[in-house]
Scaffold this active site. Structure first.
Site, PDB file in Angstrom:
ATOM      1  N   TRP A  95      11.080  25.747   4.889  1.00  0.00           N
ATOM      2  CA  TRP A  95      10.207  24.251   3.979  1.00  0.00           C
ATOM      3  C   TRP A  95      10.086  25.190   2.409  1.00  0.00           C
ATOM      4  O   TRP A  95      11.170  25.069   1.076  1.00  0.00           O
ATOM      5  CB  TRP A  95       9.053  24.270   4.294  1.00  0.00           C
ATOM      6  CG  TRP A  95       8.922  22.954   5.459  1.00  0.00           C
ATOM      7  CD1 TRP A  95       9.435  23.229   5.687  1.00  0.00           C
ATOM      8  CD2 TRP A  95       7.497  21.764   4.997  1.00  0.00           C
ATOM      9  NE1 TRP A  95       9.019  22.262   6.342  1.00  0.00           N
ATOM     10  CE2 TRP A  95       7.923  20.764   6.442  1.00  0.00           C
ATOM     11  CE3 TRP A  95       6.399  21.691   4.238  1.00  0.00           C
ATOM     12  CZ2 TRP A  95       7.287  20.395   6.625  1.00  0.00           C
ATOM     13  CZ3 TRP A  95       5.860  20.107   4.622  1.00  0.00           C
ATOM     14  CH2 TRP A  95       6.701  19.482   5.447  1.00  0.00           C
ATOM     15  N   ASP A 136       0.891  32.409   5.008  1.00  0.00           N
ATOM     16  CA  ASP A 136       0.762  32.386   6.989  1.00  0.00           C
ATOM     17  C   ASP A 136       0.537  33.220   7.575  1.00  0.00           C
ATOM     18  O   ASP A 136      -0.222  34.351   6.706  1.00  0.00           O
ATOM     19  CB  ASP A 136       2.214  31.873   7.407  1.00  0.00           C
ATOM     20  CG  ASP A 136       2.524  31.043   8.441  1.00  0.00           C
ATOM     21  OD1 ASP A 136       2.842  30.063   8.627  1.00  0.00           O
ATOM     22  OD2 ASP A 136       2.205  31.499  10.131  1.00  0.00           O
ATOM     23  N   ASP A 144      -4.892  33.797   6.500  1.00  0.00           N
ATOM     24  CA  ASP A 144      -5.359  32.282   7.842  1.00  0.00           C
ATOM     25  C   ASP A 144      -5.921  31.552   6.416  1.00  0.00           C
ATOM     26  O   ASP A 144      -6.778  31.861   5.785  1.00  0.00           O
ATOM     27  CB  ASP A 144      -7.111  33.081   8.684  1.00  0.00           C
ATOM     28  CG  ASP A 144      -7.090  31.933   9.510  1.00  0.00           C
ATOM     29  OD1 ASP A 144      -6.336  30.709   8.711  1.00  0.00           O
ATOM     30  OD2 ASP A 144      -7.760  32.013  10.316  1.00  0.00           O
ATOM     31  N   ASP A 172       2.261  22.343   6.974  1.00  0.00           N
ATOM     32  CA  ASP A 172       2.944  22.308   8.063  1.00  0.00           C
ATOM     33  C   ASP A 172       2.282  22.773   9.235  1.00  0.00           C
ATOM     34  O   ASP A 172       3.201  23.369   9.884  1.00  0.00           O
ATOM     35  CB  ASP A 172       4.518  22.328   8.097  1.00  0.00           C
ATOM     36  CG  ASP A 172       5.558  21.779   8.854  1.00  0.00           C
ATOM     37  OD1 ASP A 172       4.836  21.152   9.701  1.00  0.00           O
ATOM     38  OD2 ASP A 172       6.374  22.724   8.874  1.00  0.00           O
ATOM     39  N   LYS A 190       0.900  17.425   7.885  1.00  0.00           N
ATOM     40  CA  LYS A 190       1.076  17.224   9.155  1.00  0.00           C
ATOM     41  C   LYS A 190       0.373  16.751   9.633  1.00  0.00           C
ATOM     42  O   LYS A 190      -0.683  17.506   9.904  1.00  0.00           O
ATOM     43  CB  LYS A 190       2.241  18.204  10.326  1.00  0.00           C
ATOM     44  CG  LYS A 190       2.652  18.285  10.873  1.00  0.00           C
ATOM     45  CD  LYS A 190       3.718  18.871  11.758  1.00  0.00           C
ATOM     46  CE  LYS A 190       3.143  20.292  11.986  1.00  0.00           C
ATOM     47  NZ  LYS A 190       4.511  21.046  12.591  1.00  0.00           N
TER      48      LYS A 190
HETATM   49  C1  LIG Z   1       5.425  24.537  12.027  1.00  0.00           C
HETATM   50  S1  LIG Z   1       5.012  26.049  11.002  1.00  0.00           S
HETATM   51  C2  LIG Z   1       5.838  26.455   9.804  1.00  0.00           C
HETATM   52  C3  LIG Z   1       6.868  25.965   9.476  1.00  0.00           C
HETATM   53  C4  LIG Z   1       7.275  26.097   7.759  1.00  0.00           C
HETATM   54  N1  LIG Z   1       6.975  25.026   7.294  1.00  0.00           N
HETATM   55  C5  LIG Z   1       9.082  26.239   8.556  1.00  0.00           C
HETATM   56  O1  LIG Z   1       9.126  25.266   7.237  1.00  0.00           O
HETATM   57  O2  LIG Z   1       9.278  27.321   8.192  1.00  0.00           O
HETATM   58  C6  LIG Z   1       3.514  26.884  11.630  1.00  0.00           C
HETATM   59  C7  LIG Z   1       2.778  27.494  11.185  1.00  0.00           C
HETATM   60  O3  LIG Z   1       1.573  27.676  11.286  1.00  0.00           O
HETATM   61  C8  LIG Z   1       1.045  28.522  10.990  1.00  0.00           C
HETATM   62  N2  LIG Z   1      -0.344  28.901  10.625  1.00  0.00           N
HETATM   63  C9  LIG Z   1      -1.615  27.910  12.124  1.00  0.00           C
HETATM   64  N3  LIG Z   1      -2.074  27.733  12.092  1.00  0.00           N
HETATM   65  C10 LIG Z   1      -2.384  28.841  10.852  1.00  0.00           C
HETATM   66  C11 LIG Z   1      -3.626  29.358   9.979  1.00  0.00           C
HETATM   67  N4  LIG Z   1      -4.671  29.285  10.107  1.00  0.00           N
HETATM   68  N5  LIG Z   1      -3.198  30.069   7.951  1.00  0.00           N
HETATM   69  C12 LIG Z   1      -1.822  30.179   8.081  1.00  0.00           C
HETATM   70  N6  LIG Z   1      -1.586  29.626   9.116  1.00  0.00           N
HETATM   71  C13 LIG Z   1      -1.016  28.993  10.092  1.00  0.00           C
HETATM   72  C14 LIG Z   1       2.113  29.458  12.183  1.00  0.00           C
HETATM   73  O4  LIG Z   1       1.997  31.121  11.917  1.00  0.00           O
HETATM   74  C15 LIG Z   1       3.129  28.645  12.174  1.00  0.00           C
HETATM   75  O5  LIG Z   1       4.045  29.872  11.334  1.00  0.00           O
END
Ligand SMILES: C[S@@+](CC[C@H](N)C(=O)[O-])C[C@H]1O[C@@H](n2cnc3c(N)ncnc32)[C@H](O)[C@@H]1O
Length: 943
Positions: free
Chosen positions: A59, A77, A93, A118, A158
């Site tokens: 993204w 992330d 986080d 996302d 999302k």
């Molecule tokens: C579907 S991926 C995102 C993809 C991104 N939109 C892209 O286009 O590359 C979901 C991401 O959410 C992150 N994630 C999940 N829980 C999280 C949190 N509490 N804080 C930060 N990131 C988190 C995961 O590490 C993962 O990399």
């Protein structure tokens, strides 16, 4: 994130996966933002964006691409994000204060125009739990969005469809003017994810924390305050007041209203899931709900009606009248009887029917005519319905094709691969099948084919074709990215390399299979393959196939008159062509034949004892025609590969042929092409006009040379290896002295002499020479243009590629078609001489033969009268003279070389001297000339 089956469902490596690879996006999910941006134009107007849960950065890449230059892009992330240009990223986080503080640091006083989320927690075990955590994350991201978004900004998140979905929608509706849920095409249908685009952030001054607290939002909506802010009057922002909901079900209803644009979703999917979890709505004890057709036709929300009712009945007269309408098909009537069993297309039909009836009874016409607010809503309704209809159609199509897609994709790849191979591999039909003898110790090596099969993993190659989808299962697994949702993180170059190699390996396998089949089917193909290997055969004919067709007339004329031309690819080997060596077009063929001889000797040495020794010309022809080998000498193999040594030998031969062209040695007189070939007395078709006077002159010179011969004989020196170049080549003088003959004279030297004597004999050579002489091109340019310099480097290239290369590669000879055509025309004109001329030429030939005999007789008389010779010597010389006269054999020319300085007395062939030579003394040459002069003057005095 668990492992997915890469062939279906979530794990499927679909079009967007490939597109992402092609366009350099880190994840296929990048296309989700691309699609959302296309629909809502989110990025072009934003100057500052925050991407929550941004790894691996798909993204962010899209944002960077579509946002104005110099925009502030921040990504965060849990996992590190590989740095991207013009993007700030950090690891945190999003639920922690640390993330919030870091964001603040990066933002300074700025406000974001867009907050993206996302996020997908990596749970994956229980769907319900998963959805809950996901939605918690959504709420968390919303919290950050409310903090950092500018008024009027947008928030994209999302959401997983679950029982909390509507609660979330309700909250969004409180904070943003426009809230829309959408599923971009790149989001897989099997995924429960949906994207909610919230636009025009209201930015209330105070937001009650309960609105962003999962405990309140997801569990007990009723506990939420009636307004977003504690002081609605103070805020003065319209639209932030929410209706108090007394129960959870009521809250759901409110949420449905907030997301009214998406009420249709209830019709198509999620109702079934919710119904059981939530039980019946309060006060609603009925399982079966009916609606009248009139209600359905007149309602403002037909979709909700369809979603909530079980049946539509026709009760009133008016309704019964609709039953008779041409729009009311039997299907419509049946569908109305039980709405709960309908599919999407049925709902679509009902919606269309409703529109038709509305038009029929004038509802819609009236609406547009009236133009009041109510009617405006109607118009919107129609638009929405159309949209629904379209979406229904799309969803239906997708579902229908879901089962077939995988198979289709495989088939496509398979078909493409095979087509590609077949396009480049048309079966030869133009080869001469008369000769089954194949040159082939390495021809059609079945063993090689089998090895290829083994390399393909012992798998039947046809199975491999069936399975072909660009990569193997194991590789798929190996490459499967560790991600929770349906986004495959794209791997780096190594992965690409791996896949390319796998693909190439597969292609090689398929190609070998193809070759195998072709070999079985058509023995001609074998012949052609073998011939293609011998690049020497046609590497320098200079006239391409394309031009052949255009010059067909000319060519045909040539063939009809058995003129010799260079053999071309696909021509049947022809004994006459291969053996013939006179005519203007075969100079290179001679060279090649000669080189072929060399190769013969090589191959003899390598153990081809079984091949009978043949005359040189025959052997050359056999080399040119690789198919002319005794079949019993072929090892029983079907497929073949050229060994590296053979390839090298082939290349050097090719290079030799090139550099043996006359243009690299002599840029002769172009006029000589027209020139005189009178001296060639041994050809049957010698039709050139000769000059008798010239012969007479020759005769005189020959006679005097005989005298000189004996005096110079003593100065003959043996040949050796001396590199010294302090030599002077004495201008050639005619000499008929038999003592200068050398039996093993260098054939190459003879050829060079011939070229020198007759000029440039091929159209290509003339053209090139002309360009060289006119300084249009330099010799080095010529070489550069003529050679494919990458050609030698064949290591690591797949066999199908090399085969294609050998088929299509031709040295680029920089000549024009027009020049070749003109030269051909001239050749044809020469060839079309009338019979009279032929008769004259024959007559001249006879006269010449007679003259030769007379001359030999006179010489023989002279020899007999010589007193210095004994009888034996006389007899030998007379026999030689007569033999020469009978055969028309010409005396070989001798070069006289004067050794000077340090070279005086040095033995061996002087540097730069080719052919028959004599090293003479300068003084002796003077004396010889003086003697000649004296003899001449004495003769004239006597006369
Ligand atoms: C579907 S991926 C995102 C993809 C991104 N939109 C892209 O286009 O590359 C979901 C991401 O959410 C992150 N994630 C999940 N829980 C999280 C949190 N509490 N804080 C930060 N990131 C988190 C995961 O590490 C993962 O990399």
């Amino acid at each position: 994130m668990g492992k997915h089956d890469k062939k279906s469902g979530k794990g499927r490596l679909d079009k967007f996966y490939r597109l992402a690879k092609e366009q350099g996006y880190r994840a296929r999910s990048a296309f989700k933002l691309v699609h959302l941006n296309r629909k809502y134009d989110l990025l072009s107007k934003s100057r500052c964006v925050i991407d929550l849960c941004a790894a691996p950065g798909g993204w962010l890449q899209v944002a960077e691409k579509y946002m104005p230059k110099g925009s502030l892009i921040i990504g965060v992330d849990l996992v590190p994000i590989k740095p991207l240009p013009h993007v700030i990223s950090f690891q945190a986080d999003i639920t922690t204060p640390h993330c919030r503080n870091t964001l603040r640091q990066h933002m300074h006083d700025w406000k974001a125009d867009l907050v993206l989320h996302d996020g997908a927690p990596n749970v994956g075990a229980a769907w319900v739990q998963d959805a809950f955590t996901q939605n918690e994350l959504v709420l968390q991201s919303l919290k950050l969005a409310t903090e950092f978004l500018a008024k009027g900004g947008s928030f994209v998140t999302k959401v997983f469809r679950s029982q909390d979905y509507n609660n979330l929608m309700w909250v969004f509706g409180q904070l943003f003017t426009h809230v829309e849920a959408t599923k971009p095409p790149s989001s897989r249908n099997v995924s429960a994810e949906i994207f909610v685009v919230c636009r025009d952030f209201i930015a209330p001054k105070h937001i009650d924390p309960k609105f962003l607290d999962p405990k309140h939002v997801f569990k007990d909506l009723a506990s939420l305050p009636t307004t977003i802010t504690d002081a609605p009057a103070a805020s003065g922002i319209p639209g932030v007041v929410a209706t108090q909901a007394s129960t959870s079900a009521a809250a759901n209803a409110i949420a449905r209203m907030a997301a009214s644009n998406h009420a249709h979703a209830n019709v198509y999917a999620p109702e079934k899931k919710r119904r059981q979890r939530e039980g019946y709505a309060d006060g609603d004890t009925m399982l079966f709900h009916k609606s009248t057709a009139a209600d359905f036709i007149r309602t403002q929300d037909p979709v909700s009606l369809l979603g909530s009712m079980n049946m539509i009945e026709f009760v009133t007269d008016e309704e019964k009248a609709w039953l008779k309408s041409r729009h009311t098909t039997p299907d419509i009537i049946v569908n109305c009887e039980d709405l709960k069993v309908l599919g999407k297309s049925d709902f679509k039909q009902l919606m269309k029917w409703r529109l038709a009836i509305r038009l029929e009874i004038g509802l819609d016409v009236k609406a547009s005519a009236a133009g009041d607010a109510t009617e405006e809503v109607e118009v919107e309704e129609i638009d929405e319905e159309e949209q629904i209809t379209q979406e229904l159609k799309k969803l239906h199509e997708e579902k229908a094709s879901k089962q077939k897609r995988e198979k289709k994709r495989k088939n496509e790849i398979k078909t493409k691969t095979i087509q590609k191979l077949q396009l480049g591999m048309t079966a030869p039909t133009d080869l001469d099948m008369g000769d089954n003898a194949l040159d082939g110790e390495e021809m059609f090596d079945l063993g090689e084919g089998e090895r290829e099969l083994e390399r393909a993993g012992g798998k039947n190659i046809r199975d491999a074709v069936r399975d072909a989808d660009g990569m193997s299962e194991s590789e798929d697994e190996a490459r499967e990215p560790e991600e929770e949702d349906d986004d495959e993180v794209l791997s780096s170059d190594e992965e690409r390399e791996l896949r390319t190699r796998a693909l190439e390996g597969e292609l090689d396998g398929l190609y070998d299979d193809y070759k195998d089949r072709m070999a079985e089917r058509d023995a001609k193909w074998k012949v052609k393959q073998m011939r293609l290997k011998d690049r020497n055969y046609d590497s320098w004919h200079g006239i391409r196939e394309g031009s052949d067709s255009e010059d067909d007339g000319v060519d045909k004329g040539y063939r009809d008159q058995k003129m010799v031309r260079m053999p071309r690819r696909g021509d049947a080997p022809d004994e006459e062509e291969a053996e013939s060596s006179d005519g203007g077009w075969d100079l290179v063929a001679q060279q090649k034949a000669k080189l072929g001889e060399d190769d013969d000797s090589d191959s003899d040495a390598s153990g081809e004892e079984g091949v009978p020794r043949l005359p040189k010309a025959k052997r050359a022809a056999i080399k040119i025609r690789p198919d002319a080998r005794a079949p019993e000498q072929q090892p029983q193999r079907l497929l073949t590969t050229l060994s590296a040594e053979q390839q090298r030998a082939q290349m050097s031969r090719q290079a030799q042929v090139w550099f043996d062209q006359s243009i690299f040695k002599d840029v002769g007189d172009l006029a000589a092409l027209d020139g005189d070939d009178e001296d060639e007395e041994d050809g049957d078709d010698d039709m050139d006009s000769d000059d008798e006077d010239e012969d007479e002159d020759d005769e005189e010179e020959v006679d005097s040379d005989i005298e000189m011969g004996s005096s110079l004989e003593s100065t003959l020196e043996d040949e050796g290896d001396d590199d010294d170049d302090d030599f002077e080549i004495v201008p050639q003088e005619k000499d008929d002295d038999p003592e200068w003959d050398v039996d093993d004279e260098d054939q190459d030297a003879v050829l060079q002499e011939k070229i020198k004597e007759k000029g440039l004999n091929t159209a290509e050579a003339v053209q090139l020479a002309t360009r060289l002489v006119n300084r249009e091109i330099t010799a080095s340019q010529l070489i550069d243009e003529g050679f494919n310099r990458g050609y030698k480097d064949k290591d690591g290239l797949p066999s199908w590629f090399l085969d294609e290369e050998s088929k299509h590669y031709r040295p680029n000879i920089p000549i024009t078609k027009e020049a070749v055509a003109a030269l051909k025309e001239r050749q044809r004109a020469l060839d079309a001489r009338p019979i009279k001329k032929v008769a004259e030429a024959k007559w001249r030939k006879k006269i010449k033969a007679n003259t030769r005999l007379q001359r030999a007789k006179r010489k023989a008389d002279g020899v007999m009268e010589t007193e210095d010779l004994n009888d034996g010597e006389k007899a030998r010389q007379v026999a030689q003279l007569l033999r020469r006269a009978a055969s028309g054999e010409k005396k070989k020319e001798t070069k006289y070389v004067v050794a000077r300085g340090a070279n005086r007395g040095v033995k061996g062939r002087p540097k730069g001297v080719r052919g028959h030579y004599k090293i003479v003394d300068a003084r002796m040459r003077k004396e010889t000339r003086a003697l000649k002069r004296i003899a001449k003057s004495k003769k004239s005095k006597r006369n």
